[in-house]
Write a protein that holds these residues in place. Structure first.
Motif, short mmCIF file in Angstrom:
data_model
loop_
_atom_site.label_atom_id
_atom_site.label_comp_id
_atom_site.label_asym_id
_atom_site.label_seq_id
_atom_site.Cartn_x
_atom_site.Cartn_y
_atom_site.Cartn_z
N ALA A 206 82.24 11.85 29.17
CA ALA A 206 81.29 12.73 28.47
C ALA A 206 80.23 13.27 29.42
O ALA A 206 79.87 14.45 29.34
CB ALA A 206 80.62 11.96 27.33
N ALA A 207 79.70 12.41 30.30
CA ALA A 207 78.57 12.83 31.12
C ALA A 207 78.44 11.98 32.37
O ALA A 207 78.88 10.82 32.41
CB ALA A 207 77.27 12.76 30.32
N VAL A 208 77.83 12.56 33.36
CA VAL A 208 77.30 11.84 34.52
C VAL A 208 75.79 11.83 34.37
O VAL A 208 75.18 12.89 34.17
CB VAL A 208 77.68 12.53 35.85
CG1 VAL A 208 76.99 11.84 37.03
CG2 VAL A 208 79.19 12.53 36.05
N ILE A 209 75.19 10.64 34.43
CA ILE A 209 73.74 10.54 34.42
C ILE A 209 73.28 10.06 35.79
O ILE A 209 73.86 9.12 36.36
CB ILE A 209 73.23 9.60 33.30
CG1 ILE A 209 71.68 9.64 33.25
CG2 ILE A 209 73.75 8.18 33.45
CD1 ILE A 209 71.09 8.95 32.02
N LEU A 233 81.57 19.63 40.09
CA LEU A 233 82.58 18.68 39.64
C LEU A 233 82.54 18.53 38.12
O LEU A 233 83.58 18.52 37.45
CB LEU A 233 82.36 17.34 40.33
CG LEU A 233 83.35 16.21 40.04
CD1 LEU A 233 84.77 16.61 40.44
CD2 LEU A 233 82.93 14.94 40.77
N CYS A 234 81.34 18.43 37.58
CA CYS A 234 81.19 18.32 36.12
C CYS A 234 81.72 19.58 35.44
O CYS A 234 82.45 19.50 34.43
CB CYS A 234 79.73 18.09 35.75
SG CYS A 234 79.10 16.44 36.15
N ASP A 235 81.38 20.75 35.96
CA ASP A 235 81.82 22.00 35.35
C ASP A 235 83.35 22.11 35.35
O ASP A 235 83.95 22.59 34.38
CB ASP A 235 81.23 23.19 36.12
CG ASP A 235 79.74 23.38 35.88
OD1 ASP A 235 79.24 22.80 34.88
OD2 ASP A 235 79.09 24.07 36.67
N ARG A 236 83.97 21.64 36.41
CA ARG A 236 85.42 21.73 36.54
C ARG A 236 86.14 20.95 35.44
O ARG A 236 87.24 21.31 35.02
CB ARG A 236 85.84 21.22 37.92
CG ARG A 236 87.23 21.63 38.38
CD ARG A 236 87.57 21.00 39.72
NE ARG A 236 86.45 21.05 40.65
CZ ARG A 236 86.26 20.15 41.63
NH1 ARG A 236 87.10 19.14 41.77
NH2 ARG A 236 85.24 20.27 42.44
N HIS A 237 85.48 19.88 34.96
CA HIS A 237 86.14 18.99 34.01
C HIS A 237 85.47 18.97 32.64
O HIS A 237 85.80 18.13 31.80
CB HIS A 237 86.19 17.58 34.58
CG HIS A 237 87.00 17.46 35.83
ND1 HIS A 237 88.38 17.49 35.82
CD2 HIS A 237 86.62 17.33 37.13
CE1 HIS A 237 88.83 17.37 37.07
NE2 HIS A 237 87.80 17.28 37.88
N VAL A 239 82.47 18.12 31.88
CA VAL A 239 81.59 16.95 31.78
C VAL A 239 80.13 17.42 31.84
O VAL A 239 79.79 18.31 32.62
CB VAL A 239 81.88 15.96 32.93
CG1 VAL A 239 80.89 14.81 32.94
CG2 VAL A 239 83.32 15.44 32.82
N LEU A 240 79.28 16.82 31.02
CA LEU A 240 77.86 17.17 31.04
C LEU A 240 77.14 16.44 32.16
O LEU A 240 77.50 15.32 32.52
CB LEU A 240 77.20 16.84 29.70
CG LEU A 240 77.75 17.55 28.47
CD1 LEU A 240 76.91 17.19 27.24
CD2 LEU A 240 77.79 19.05 28.65
N LEU A 241 76.12 17.09 32.70
CA LEU A 241 75.27 16.48 33.73
C LEU A 241 73.90 16.20 33.12
O LEU A 241 73.22 17.12 32.65
CB LEU A 241 75.13 17.42 34.93
CG LEU A 241 74.21 16.93 36.05
CD1 LEU A 241 74.67 15.59 36.61
CD2 LEU A 241 74.12 17.98 37.17
N ILE A 242 73.52 14.92 33.13
CA ILE A 242 72.20 14.49 32.64
C ILE A 242 71.34 14.14 33.85
O ILE A 242 71.69 13.25 34.63
CB ILE A 242 72.32 13.26 31.72
CG1 ILE A 242 73.26 13.53 30.55
CG2 ILE A 242 70.94 12.84 31.22
CD1 ILE A 242 73.59 12.28 29.74
N VAL A 264 69.60 23.36 41.02
CA VAL A 264 70.65 22.86 40.15
C VAL A 264 70.14 22.83 38.72
O VAL A 264 69.02 22.39 38.46
CB VAL A 264 71.10 21.46 40.60
CG1 VAL A 264 72.05 20.84 39.58
CG2 VAL A 264 71.76 21.53 41.98
N VAL A 265 70.98 23.27 37.78
CA VAL A 265 70.62 23.28 36.37
C VAL A 265 71.50 22.27 35.63
O VAL A 265 72.70 22.50 35.46
CB VAL A 265 70.80 24.68 35.75
CG1 VAL A 265 70.40 24.65 34.27
CG2 VAL A 265 69.97 25.71 36.51
N PRO A 266 70.94 21.15 35.18
CA PRO A 266 71.72 20.18 34.40
C PRO A 266 71.94 20.70 32.97
O PRO A 266 71.39 21.72 32.57
CB PRO A 266 70.83 18.93 34.40
CG PRO A 266 69.70 19.23 35.35
CD PRO A 266 69.57 20.70 35.41
N ASP A 267 72.75 19.95 32.22
CA ASP A 267 72.92 20.25 30.80
C ASP A 267 71.82 19.62 29.96
O ASP A 267 71.45 20.14 28.91
CB ASP A 267 74.28 19.73 30.31
CG ASP A 267 75.44 20.40 31.03
OD1 ASP A 267 75.71 21.57 30.71
OD2 ASP A 267 76.03 19.76 31.91
#
Length: 446
Positions: A206-209, A233-237, A239-242, A264-267
């Motif tokens: 779901a996410a990388v924090i 990497l998150c965008d490719r899959h 996955v949300l970035l926190i 960098v802009v997280p989700d």
């Protein structure tokens, strides 16, 4: 000096966090102003800890204090189902300074709740359950956030929330990837994270924090390109970035948010501490459009009685306004580069026990070692009792000289209020210089 009523009542009735209760003898703090505070005996301390790295505007900033007083006279509290001017303005200001398209704010009482809710939002948005979190991290102490946390405070709280998977973030001085440069460390850390995605099944994540600049666990500034690589990497899959900006945000790194340094802009961004210098408890999650749209027509299954408390939000409005009017971010960047960095470099030259200094803004770590060649830590990882004595001696030497330090494992962190003057910074670094003689006595290298 005889024990005061405040001390007696504390020892009789207050249960302190992270502590063996009968071993405590806490100082009774009577007041503070700016970068200084004092105990009930009148002994003054230069606050190089910003209490818990939250007092970014220092003690008793008059504008923030006045805003709390004025709000209390108008309306002390209101349920989160209502709109309120203080809450609305705080949200607007936070949205204005947030990067990219993050435009909505969910308020909490602090950082640990912010991370709990960010994870919940990510799982609902993606329909996935795994959360990737770094080993060297701290994300809070409630059930979910202590599971996200990588440092040893997690151990006695396990088992807890399922679905958390660990990875190594970049730490060139003690590289898990045997890297020989900062650039190589970043590249190998990204390759490692990509392999974790593969082995865990990216479709389950779901996410990388992560903390954009790791705080309590080392003040680890990522190599240029690392955070952008994680974002890609998150965008490719899907996955949300926190980004956990609880400690690194609101001026600490010389930016509104540390991610701004790398564009960098997280989700999702979680915040607390410096948003109002901790004068009244406040935290929150800043949401990007993907997460917001998930709940645009369907109810979000979470809430808090004190979400967006008016007193806390009034303090946040005042704090953000002060930071803008007094150009705090620019001042922090300048002090970090012109005062702290060169002075810490000199400390490293003078003291053999200083293995590395690192940081930015007013967010720095001095890593202490017994041997520079082997990089043996001055005290073992997660040391306590007699094994931690060398660091206790360093801290005691600081306090004896009127400096209140922030220490963790084998490190002294230099994290004073963002409004500390250049003169007080120099004074504090002079005291640290003297105190580090205590660490040098344990040096065993050549």
């Amino acid at each position: 000096m005889p024990e005061s009523a405040a001390f007696r009542d504390d020892r009789a009735h207050v249960f302190h966090s992270w502590s063996a209760q009968r071993a405590l003898a806490p100082a009774v703090v009577a007041g503070g102003e700016g970068a200084w505070f004092w105990d009930e005996a009148g002994r003054r301390y230069l606050d190089f800890s910003s209490q818990l790295v939250n007092l970014n505007l220092g003690h008793q900033h008059p504008t923030v204090v006045r805003a709390i007083q004025e709000q209390a006279a108008t309306l002390c509290t209101v349920a989160p189902t209502f709109a309120n001017p203080a809450r609305s303005e705080a949200a607007r200001l936070i949205a204005e300074i947030a990067p990219g398209d993050l435009r909505h704010v969910f308020f909490t009482n602090g950082g640990t709740e912010a991370n709990e809710h960010a994870v919940r939002m990510a799982r609902h948005t993606t329909g996935r359950h795994k959360i990737l979190a770094a080993y060297r991290s701290y994300h809070g102490a409630t059930t979910g956030s202590i599971t996200l946390t990588g440092d040893p405070r997690r151990w006695p709280n396990e088992p807890a929330m399922p679905g958390v998977v660990r990875f190594f973030g970049p730490y060139a001085y003690r590289s898990a990837f045997h890297a020989s440069s900062e650039e190589q460390e970043g590249e190998r850390a990204l390759a490692h994270l990509e392999e974790v995605f593969t082995l865990e099944g990216a479709h389950t994540i779901a996410a990388v924090i992560l903390e954009p600049v790791v705080g309590t666990n080392g003040i680890l500034v990522p190599p240029d390109g690392y955070l952008r690589g994680v974002r890609e990497l998150c965008d490719r899959h899907g996955v949300l970035l926190i980004a956990d900006e609880v400690m690194s945000g609101f001026g600490r790194c010389g930016e509104w948010f540390a991610v701004d340094r790398w564009g960098v802009v997280p989700d999702l961004i979680t915040f607390a501490k410096g948003v109002n210098s901790g004068y009244v408890p406040l935290g929150g999650v800043v949401l990007g459009p993907r997460v917001y749209e998930t709940f645009a027509q369907a109810p979000y299954p979470g809430g808090l009685t004190y979400s967006g408390h008016p007193l806390a939000c009034a303090a946040a409005v005042a704090a953000i306004t002060v930071m803008r009017d007094e150009q705090v971010n620019a001042t922090v960047r300048r002090l970090g580069e012109e005062v702290v960095r060169p002075r810490l470099a000199k400390l490293q030259e003078r003291h053999p026990s200083v293995g590395e200094v690192r940081g930015l803004g007013l967010f720095w770590a001095i890593e202490l070692v017994r041997d520079r060649d082997t990089r043996e830590m001055l005290v073992p990882y997660n040391a306590s009792g007699a094994a931690a004595a060398p660091m206790a001696e360093v801290a005691a030497a600081c306090k004896e000289r009127g400096l209140w330090p922030f220490t963790h494992f084998n490190r002294v962190h230099v994290v004073p209020p963002c409004v500390t003057s250049a003169e007080d910074l120099a004074l504090g670094l002079d005291i640290l210089d003297d105190a580090l003689d205590a660490a040098d006595r344990y040096y065993t290298g050549v």
